[in-house]
Structures are given as structure tokens and as C-alpha cells.
Scaffold this active site. Structure first.
Site, PDB file in Angstrom:
ATOM      1  N   ASN A  32      45.350  41.707  35.919  1.00  0.00           N
ATOM      2  CA  ASN A  32      45.618  40.287  36.132  1.00  0.00           C
ATOM      3  C   ASN A  32      46.750  40.159  37.158  1.00  0.00           C
ATOM      4  O   ASN A  32      47.889  40.514  36.857  1.00  0.00           O
ATOM      5  CB  ASN A  32      46.019  39.646  34.791  1.00  0.00           C
ATOM      6  CG  ASN A  32      46.342  38.168  34.904  1.00  0.00           C
ATOM      7  OD1 ASN A  32      46.957  37.727  35.866  1.00  0.00           O
ATOM      8  ND2 ASN A  32      45.949  37.401  33.911  1.00  0.00           N
ATOM      9  N   ASP A  37      49.711  42.049  26.229  1.00  0.00           N
ATOM     10  CA  ASP A  37      48.613  41.239  25.733  1.00  0.00           C
ATOM     11  C   ASP A  37      49.214  39.928  25.281  1.00  0.00           C
ATOM     12  O   ASP A  37      50.172  39.908  24.510  1.00  0.00           O
ATOM     13  CB  ASP A  37      47.854  41.905  24.580  1.00  0.00           C
ATOM     14  CG  ASP A  37      46.494  41.246  24.377  1.00  0.00           C
ATOM     15  OD1 ASP A  37      45.699  41.216  25.335  1.00  0.00           O
ATOM     16  OD2 ASP A  37      46.221  40.739  23.276  1.00  0.00           O
ATOM     17  N   SER A  38      48.707  38.860  25.816  1.00  0.00           N
ATOM     18  CA  SER A  38      49.331  37.572  25.553  1.00  0.00           C
ATOM     19  C   SER A  38      48.264  36.497  25.463  1.00  0.00           C
ATOM     20  O   SER A  38      47.135  36.682  25.908  1.00  0.00           O
ATOM     21  CB  SER A  38      50.347  37.233  26.649  1.00  0.00           C
ATOM     22  OG  SER A  38      49.760  37.332  27.928  1.00  0.00           O
TER      23      SER A  38
END
Length: 209
Positions: A25, A84-85
Site C-alpha cells: 500500500n 494491519d489497520s
């Protein structure tokens, strides 16, 4: 919260040098690079190394972050940091949560994801509170399998329509508590000072640098 098994503090320090950012990302990579800049770390992204994206099969933010960090460390032979969110909306039972990216569809269109959140809220009667929070779990893994993890949080409310073109993901609809600008309207430096990622990162820095 941090450490192997959630211990109070990390056992292993991170030496200066190369560190894989285990994310494809670009927004996350950009934020993590900025947060790492003062610490003598040379970040290289998973995409730069052509590492595959693992299936996120964990049932929590921490589990998915660990999975991504461990795979990147194993394949690269370098320490790896994974994030990780996601956005958790109280009225939706914590959704989209760990599925936040999946709500954006195969094209990773977060306009679609934000609309899906708004549509689900609009379908609830009476109109529910719009409380939400972001969670960020950071996992730092070494090639020998050692892992440290840290979890950060920021609370706020959801606005509609989305506001601002900064940030990424659900930022344009998230108004942090006490704020007048969404994460999408804020300068990156202002977001870095208070975000869920900054919270988790401050814990990591205190423990491992």
C-alpha cells in the site's frame, strides 16, 4: 500493548540498517517511511523487493500484521515491519474492521468502501451514533522468527460526504475527537502526530530503538 505474547516491553532492539516495510500500500509505505526517518533505518518496501502479498487469514489486526511481517522477514532475510489497520464503526458491530481493505473491492477503490460504510449506516433506524475508531497493529519480525507487536488506536466520528484529498483509505470520512479537520483534510505532519499508526509507532520506538 506490545511484545511477544503481549508482554509489557520488547526484548530485542532493532539495529540501524535495512528494514523491509511489508506492505504493498503506497500510502502506508509513505507514512511508515516518514515515521522511520529519524532512526537510522533504511526502509525498503515489499513491492521494491518484489515480495508476494500473503493471504490475510488472521482473525485480528495483530495476527495479520504478524503474518505479513514474518513472511517478509523469511523471504528477504531482513527484519520486517508490517502494519494491519482498519476502521471499526461502533454501530456496525466493529465492521469493516480487519476487512477494511476488502470493502474497497479488487480495484482497492476506497470511494466504494466509504460509500458502503455510509449506506450501511443510512439503512439503520433510528439513525445511530457515528462513533468510530481506527486500529493499527504493527508487527516487527526477524528472520529467525522472533516477533514484537504494538497496537495503537484513535477515536473519532464519521462525516459525510468525505472531506479532503490527503491521506488514504477511509481518512476523508474520519474526524478525530476534538478535531475540526478529517484525516483527509489534515497535513500529513498533523495526522502523524495523532493517528493510530503514530500511537503504535511511538510504542515501537520506545521499545526497540
Amino acid at each position: 500493548m506490545s511484545g511477544e505474547g503481549g508482554g509489557p516491553q520488547a526484548i530485542r532492539k532493532l539495529a540501524p540498517g535495512r528494514l523491509v516495510i511489508a506492505s504493498h500500500n503506497p500510502g502506508k509505505v509513505r507514512e511508515i517511511r516518514a515515521l522511520l526517518a529519524p532512526y537510522g533505518i533504511e526502509p525498503v518496501s515489499a513491492a521494491d523487493l518484489d515480495l508476494p502479498e500473503p493471504d490475510e487469514t488472521g482473525t485480528s489486526f495483530v495476527a495479520n500484521a504478524e503474518l505479513k511481517a514474518m513472511q517478509a522477514a523469511d523471504l528477504s532475510g531482513l527484519p520486517a515491519l508490517a502494519d494491519d489497520s482498519g476502521l471499526c464503526v461502533e454501530a456496525l458491530g466493529g465492521e469493516p474492521g480487519i476487512f477494511s481493505a476488502r470493502w474497497a473491492g479488487p480495484g482497492k477503490d476506497f470511494g466504494v468502501a466509504m460509500q458502503a460504510v455510509e449506506d450501511r449506516l443510512a439503512a439503520l433506524h433510528p439513525a445511530p451514533p457515528r462513533d468510530a475508531h481506527f486500529i493499527c497493529a504493527l508487527a516487527l519480525a526477524w528472520p529467525d522468527g522472533h516477533v514484537e507487536w504494538f497496537e495503537g488506536r484513535v477515536d473519532g466520528t464519521l462525516v459525510w460526504p468525505p472531506r479532503g484529498a490527503n491521506g488514504f483509505g477511509y481518512d476523508a470520512m474520519f474526524l478525530p475527537l476534538g478535531g475540526s479537520e478529517t484525516f483527509g483534510e489534515m497535513d500529513p505532519e498533523a495526522k502523524h502526530a495523532m493517528s493510530h499508526r503514530a500511537d503504535a509507532f511511538a510504542q515501537l520506538v520506545a521499545a526497540v530503538f
